[in-house]
Structures are given as C-alpha cells and as structure tokens.
Design an enzyme around this catalytic site. Sequence first.
Site, short mmCIF file in Angstrom:
data_model
loop_
_atom_site.label_atom_id
_atom_site.label_comp_id
_atom_site.label_asym_id
_atom_site.label_seq_id
_atom_site.Cartn_x
_atom_site.Cartn_y
_atom_site.Cartn_z
N ASP A 22 0.83 -1.21 0.00
CA ASP A 22 0.00 0.00 0.00
C ASP A 22 0.87 1.26 0.00
O ASP A 22 1.99 1.26 0.51
CB ASP A 22 -0.92 -0.03 1.24
CG ASP A 22 -2.10 0.92 1.10
OD1 ASP A 22 -2.36 1.41 -0.01
OD2 ASP A 22 -2.78 1.17 2.12
N HIS A 39 2.34 3.26 -9.02
CA HIS A 39 2.12 1.82 -9.24
C HIS A 39 3.29 1.21 -10.01
O HIS A 39 3.68 0.07 -9.76
CB HIS A 39 0.81 1.59 -9.99
CG HIS A 39 -0.40 2.00 -9.20
ND1 HIS A 39 -0.56 1.65 -7.88
CD2 HIS A 39 -1.50 2.73 -9.53
CE1 HIS A 39 -1.71 2.15 -7.43
NE2 HIS A 39 -2.29 2.82 -8.41
N LEU A 133 9.97 -20.80 -4.52
CA LEU A 133 9.06 -19.84 -3.87
C LEU A 133 7.71 -19.96 -4.54
O LEU A 133 7.60 -19.94 -5.76
CB LEU A 133 9.59 -18.40 -4.05
CG LEU A 133 8.67 -17.30 -3.51
CD1 LEU A 133 8.74 -17.21 -1.98
CD2 LEU A 133 9.03 -15.94 -4.10
C1 IPE Z 1 -5.49 -2.60 -0.17
O1 IPE Z 1 -5.16 -1.29 -0.31
C2 IPE Z 1 -5.50 -3.26 -1.53
C3 IPE Z 1 -4.19 -3.45 -2.14
C4 IPE Z 1 -3.03 -3.14 -1.63
C5 IPE Z 1 -4.23 -4.08 -3.44
P1 IPE Z 1 -6.25 -0.14 -0.49
O2 IPE Z 1 -5.50 1.12 -0.65
O3 IPE Z 1 -7.19 -0.51 -1.57
O4 IPE Z 1 -7.04 -0.20 0.89
P2 IPE Z 1 -7.86 0.92 1.65
O5 IPE Z 1 -8.82 1.52 0.67
O6 IPE Z 1 -6.88 1.94 2.14
O7 IPE Z 1 -8.52 0.21 2.78
C1 IPE Z 2 -1.58 0.25 -3.30
O1 IPE Z 2 -1.34 1.59 -3.38
C2 IPE Z 2 -1.80 -0.39 -4.65
C3 IPE Z 2 -3.20 -0.75 -4.93
C4 IPE Z 2 -4.19 -0.65 -4.13
C5 IPE Z 2 -3.47 -1.23 -6.26
P1 IPE Z 2 -2.53 2.64 -3.37
O2 IPE Z 2 -2.88 2.94 -4.79
O3 IPE Z 2 -3.63 2.19 -2.52
O4 IPE Z 2 -1.80 3.89 -2.73
P2 IPE Z 2 -2.46 4.93 -1.73
O5 IPE Z 2 -2.97 4.15 -0.56
O6 IPE Z 2 -3.54 5.64 -2.47
O7 IPE Z 2 -1.32 5.83 -1.35
MG MG Z 3 -4.06 2.44 -0.58
#
Ligand code: IPE
Ligand code: IPE
Ligand code: MG
Length: 248
Positions: A22, A39, A133
């Site tokens: 995240d 990303h 793995l």
């Molecule tokens: C969780 O992160 C999903 C992934 C890392 C793929 P999100 O960014 O979607 O989660 P929330 O919205 O903060 O709970």
């Molecule tokens: C995690 O990073 C990746 C996915 C959920 C696909 P985010 O895109 O949720 O990044 P933040 O949380 O908005 O910073």
């Molecule tokens: Mg996120």
Amino acid sequence: MAETTSVVPLEKIPAHVAIIMDGNGRWAIQRGLPRLAGHKAGTENLRRVIRASVEFGVKYLTIYAFSTENWGRPPEEVKGLMYILEDVIDHELNELHKEGVQLRHIGRLERLAPSLQQKVLAAIEVTKNNNRLILNIAFNYGGRDEIVQAIQRIIKSGIQPEDVTAVTVSQHLYTAGVPDPDLIIRTSGELRVSNFLIWQSAYSEWYVTPTFWPDFDKDEYLHALQNFAQRDRRYGKVSSGELQESNA
Ligand code: IPE
Ligand code: IPE
Ligand code: MG
C-alpha cells in the site's frame, strides 16, 4: 543467505509472508507524479522483494495487488493496474521461472479481459513445477468474496452441516493447501485489513510500517523478519517459557 541467517535464524524465517503493498498513490503524489507512476515504482519494488524472499528462504509469498474494491477507482487507474499485471507477466515471467518461482493466482479471474485471463493461466501452467518460492498473486481478490465462494462450494458438494469444520472451510478457500500466513506486512501505515486473507490471518503476526510500498526495501524487509523472529506466538495459550517456569 549466510548474511540473512546470521541475523535471523533460519528456523525463525516465516514460511509464509503476505504483503499489503500500500501507498503507491501517496508515494507518487509526494513527488508531484500521477498515481500510476507510483504503481510502476511499486512494481519495480515487487521484483526486488520477490528476489529477497527467495534469498531469505521464505517459501510462500502472497501479495495483494488488486482488491475486489479497487474496481471503484477511476477507470484510467483500473486500466493502468490491469496493464501492469499484463506487463509483469510479459516481461518478468522468464526470469521468475528461471529463479524457481511458482506463480499462483488468488481471486476471481472472470472479470479480467479474456486475453489477460489467458496470460495468467499460461504463467501458472509454465511455472507449476517450480518450488523455490510459491508466489500467490491476489488480484481481484476479496476475503469476503473468497469465503462466500467457499460456502457455496461446500453446500454444492453435499457435505452435511455437522461435518463442516474449520478445516473444511480452509480446504475450500483459494489458498487450500497453503499454510496460513505467519507474517503480514502492510506498508504506508494504515491499520486495517482491507479485506485481505480475513480467514487465514486468524493467528498471523502483523508488521505495519509507515514506509510507502515503493520505498520498502530489502533492509526494511529484513527488519520485519527480525522483528517477527522475536515474537512470542501464543495462539491463545501461555508462552512455553512461562510453562517451563511453572513446572520447575
Ligand atoms: C489494499 O489497499 C489493496 C491493495 C493493496 C491491493 P487499499 O488502498 O485498496 O485499501 P484501503 O482503501 O486503504 O482500505
Ligand atoms: C496500493 O497503493 C496499490 C493498490 C491498491 C493497487 P494505493 O494505490 O492504494 O496507494 P495509496 O494508498 O492511495 O497511497
Ligand atoms: Mg491504498
């Protein structure tokens, strides 16, 4: 390997590490870049973390790449995330295969473009005999969705209600046959589960770091493993040390 084992004893390396990757969006915004750049940087980092997992002797790595709720993001971002999965398969599969990584998918493939579904299935087939793995990619994954599907399959199979146990449920999840995660890492500081492995994480240890995913490097991974190695996993019982003392 020698370097790692001198810091974390081999028997204390978690067999299964799961990661909520995240903070890609915030990493990008901090730099004045579009979210998709975050990303991309996150994907680069994933490559490093997979290598480090092989090196550290982790057997199962589960990564949360796209949740069932992430469809609610702007269409451009969703499209970009789909493209990244395709790009990773196109450009990383050979290298991962050579390194002995077995790819698996958890989640629902149905909603992805048919060509992407084919690529995922082909990657799973090519790497199916690798065992250095096991890399579970959670893509279009939701923990509730997984449990709902497990219940549907259990009912369809005709198992009698009184014969349903926790083992039955585990065996009907996407992760059937995979040990529950020992350690779950969440980057970017959020203190929530976000629908990730909600059944399997019943006794997982958590490591949450404020570091955004693209910056979560090998040193911090090692730090998480060191931290895990010091945990006292009691599973609701009393610690083995205390038992010895009380028996003395
Ligand atoms: C969780 O992160 C999903 C992934 C890392 C793929 P999100 O960014 O979607 O989660 P929330 O919205 O903060 O709970
Ligand atoms: C995690 O990073 C990746 C996915 C959920 C696909 P985010 O895109 O949720 O990044 P933040 O949380 O908005 O910073
Ligand atoms: Mg996120």
